[in-house]
Motif scaffolding. Structure first.
Motif, PDB file in Angstrom:
ATOM      1  N   SER A 144       0.819  -1.222   0.000  1.00 57.13           N
ATOM      2  CA  SER A 144       0.000   0.000   0.000  1.00 57.13           C
ATOM      3  C   SER A 144       0.848   1.266   0.000  1.00 57.13           C
ATOM      4  O   SER A 144       0.347   2.328  -0.352  1.00 57.13           O
ATOM      5  CB  SER A 144      -0.949  -0.002   1.195  1.00 57.13           C
ATOM      6  N   ASP A 145       2.118   1.166   0.366  1.00 58.84           N
ATOM      7  CA  ASP A 145       2.969   2.362   0.376  1.00 58.84           C
ATOM      8  C   ASP A 145       3.740   2.554  -0.938  1.00 58.84           C
ATOM      9  O   ASP A 145       4.508   3.490  -1.071  1.00 58.84           O
ATOM     10  CB  ASP A 145       3.941   2.322   1.557  1.00 58.84           C
ATOM     11  N   LEU A 146       3.498   1.706  -1.927  1.00 58.96           N
ATOM     12  CA  LEU A 146       4.143   1.852  -3.227  1.00 58.96           C
ATOM     13  C   LEU A 146       3.581   3.087  -3.925  1.00 58.96           C
ATOM     14  O   LEU A 146       2.360   3.294  -3.957  1.00 58.96           O
ATOM     15  CB  LEU A 146       3.902   0.603  -4.078  1.00 58.96           C
ATOM     16  N   ASP A 147       4.447   3.905  -4.488  1.00 58.27           N
ATOM     17  CA  ASP A 147       4.064   5.159  -5.149  1.00 58.27           C
ATOM     18  C   ASP A 147       3.365   4.847  -6.470  1.00 58.27           C
ATOM     19  O   ASP A 147       4.005   4.668  -7.492  1.00 58.27           O
ATOM     20  CB  ASP A 147       5.311   6.012  -5.362  1.00 58.27           C
ATOM     21  N   LEU A 148       2.043   4.778  -6.441  1.00 53.35           N
ATOM     22  CA  LEU A 148       1.263   4.274  -7.556  1.00 53.35           C
ATOM     23  C   LEU A 148       0.046   5.150  -7.802  1.00 53.35           C
ATOM     24  O   LEU A 148      -0.548   5.683  -6.862  1.00 53.35           O
ATOM     25  CB  LEU A 148       0.805   2.852  -7.208  1.00 53.35           C
ATOM     26  N   VAL A 149      -0.322   5.288  -9.068  1.00 50.98           N
ATOM     27  CA  VAL A 149      -1.575   5.943  -9.427  1.00 50.98           C
ATOM     28  C   VAL A 149      -2.343   5.016 -10.361  1.00 50.98           C
ATOM     29  O   VAL A 149      -1.769   4.389 -11.254  1.00 50.98           O
ATOM     30  CB  VAL A 149      -1.366   7.339 -10.068  1.00 50.98           C
ATOM     31  N   ARG A 150      -3.635   4.904 -10.116  1.00 54.97           N
ATOM     32  CA  ARG A 150      -4.519   4.061 -10.931  1.00 54.97           C
ATOM     33  C   ARG A 150      -5.346   4.969 -11.826  1.00 54.97           C
ATOM     34  O   ARG A 150      -6.117   5.809 -11.353  1.00 54.97           O
ATOM     35  CB  ARG A 150      -5.417   3.232 -10.008  1.00 54.97           C
ATOM     36  N   LEU A 151      -5.182   4.823 -13.129  1.00 51.13           N
ATOM     37  CA  LEU A 151      -5.980   5.576 -14.096  1.00 51.13           C
ATOM     38  C   LEU A 151      -7.194   4.738 -14.475  1.00 51.13           C
ATOM     39  O   LEU A 151      -7.084   3.525 -14.621  1.00 51.13           O
ATOM     40  CB  LEU A 151      -5.162   5.881 -15.344  1.00 51.13           C
ATOM     41  N   GLY A 152      -8.320   5.394 -14.639  1.00 49.54           N
ATOM     42  CA  GLY A 152      -9.517   4.672 -15.056  1.00 49.54           C
ATOM     43  C   GLY A 152     -10.777   5.308 -14.501  1.00 49.54           C
ATOM     44  O   GLY A 152     -10.731   6.106 -13.561  1.00 49.54           O
ATOM     45  N   ALA A 153     -11.883   4.942 -15.085  1.00 46.75           N
ATOM     46  CA  ALA A 153     -13.183   5.453 -14.645  1.00 46.75           C
ATOM     47  C   ALA A 153     -13.459   4.957 -13.230  1.00 46.75           C
ATOM     48  O   ALA A 153     -13.415   3.752 -12.977  1.00 46.75           O
ATOM     49  CB  ALA A 153     -14.272   4.978 -15.595  1.00 46.75           C
ATOM     50  N   PRO A 154     -13.747   5.870 -12.293  1.00 43.22           N
ATOM     51  CA  PRO A 154     -13.962   5.476 -10.897  1.00 43.22           C
ATOM     52  C   PRO A 154     -15.017   4.391 -10.725  1.00 43.22           C
ATOM     53  O   PRO A 154     -14.891   3.535  -9.853  1.00 43.22           O
ATOM     54  CB  PRO A 154     -14.395   6.781 -10.216  1.00 43.22           C
ATOM     55  N   GLY A 155     -16.028   4.385 -11.540  1.00 50.27           N
ATOM     56  CA  GLY A 155     -17.080   3.384 -11.437  1.00 50.27           C
ATOM     57  C   GLY A 155     -16.626   1.982 -11.795  1.00 50.27           C
ATOM     58  O   GLY A 155     -17.290   1.001 -11.469  1.00 50.27           O
ATOM     59  N   ARG A 156     -15.502   1.869 -12.457  1.00 44.32           N
ATOM     60  CA  ARG A 156     -14.990   0.562 -12.862  1.00 44.32           C
ATOM     61  C   ARG A 156     -13.845   0.082 -11.981  1.00 44.32           C
ATOM     62  O   ARG A 156     -13.331  -1.016 -12.167  1.00 44.32           O
ATOM     63  CB  ARG A 156     -14.510   0.634 -14.300  1.00 44.32           C
ATOM     64  N   VAL A 157     -13.411   0.921 -11.049  1.00 50.85           N
ATOM     65  CA  VAL A 157     -12.271   0.600 -10.187  1.00 50.85           C
ATOM     66  C   VAL A 157     -12.772  -0.039  -8.894  1.00 50.85           C
ATOM     67  O   VAL A 157     -13.748   0.406  -8.301  1.00 50.85           O
ATOM     68  CB  VAL A 157     -11.457   1.889  -9.886  1.00 50.85           C
ATOM     69  N   HIS A 158     -12.092  -1.077  -8.454  1.00 52.69           N
ATOM     70  CA  HIS A 158     -12.439  -1.798  -7.219  1.00 52.69           C
ATOM     71  C   HIS A 158     -12.484  -0.815  -6.044  1.00 52.69           C
ATOM     72  O   HIS A 158     -11.633   0.071  -5.933  1.00 52.69           O
ATOM     73  CB  HIS A 158     -11.383  -2.877  -6.964  1.00 52.69           C
ATOM     74  N   PRO A 159     -13.452  -0.941  -5.143  1.00 55.57           N
ATOM     75  CA  PRO A 159     -13.568  -0.026  -4.005  1.00 55.57           C
ATOM     76  C   PRO A 159     -12.288   0.086  -3.163  1.00 55.57           C
ATOM     77  O   PRO A 159     -11.957   1.166  -2.676  1.00 55.57           O
ATOM     78  CB  PRO A 159     -14.707  -0.628  -3.173  1.00 55.57           C
ATOM     79  N   SER A 160     -11.541  -0.983  -3.027  1.00 48.22           N
ATOM     80  CA  SER A 160     -10.308  -0.939  -2.227  1.00 48.22           C
ATOM     81  C   SER A 160      -9.179  -0.189  -2.916  1.00 48.22           C
ATOM     82  O   SER A 160      -8.161   0.101  -2.299  1.00 48.22           O
ATOM     83  CB  SER A 160      -9.831  -2.361  -1.918  1.00 48.22           C
TER      84      SER A 160
END
Length: 109
Positions: free
Chosen positions: A43-59
């Protein structure tokens, strides 16, 4: 072939590459595959998730670009935000986004 350790191996490889100073583009064909991979990363890895919020897992919602950039207002700061991320995760269809075309990335599929 479920249970053979593919996700764990990819997770270890990403962590190794980031530890060596590389920037990693993590892509998969589906949102769930991208999110499953993110859930295996620290969880501390410097990461960004691109994508439509409605399609991204809640966690994974807290790691989306929408959540992380909501207070960034000027283009220079926004560009620096994306350039400084160690890992950018997205589906294959979004992997040609302009912000990803500025620095060489190691792509992990």
């Amino acid at each position: 072939m479920p249970g053979t350790g593919k996700t764990t191996t990819i997770s270890s490889l990403i962590q190794l590459l980031v530890g060596l100073g590389y920037k990693v583009l993590l892509t998969a064909y589906t949102h769930s595959a991208v999110d499953n991979m993110i859930l295996k990363l620290p969880s501390d890895l410097d990461l960004v998730r691109l994508g439509a919020p409605g399609r991204v897992h809640p966690s994974v919602q807290s790691r989306t670009s929408q959540a992380l950039t909501s207070k960034l207002t000027d283009p220079v700061t926004l560009r620096k935000f994306y350039e400084d991320k160690a890992v950018v995760a997205t589906t294959c269809l979004a992997s040609d986004i302009v912000c990803l075309n500025t620095k060489p990335l190691i792509s992990v599929l």
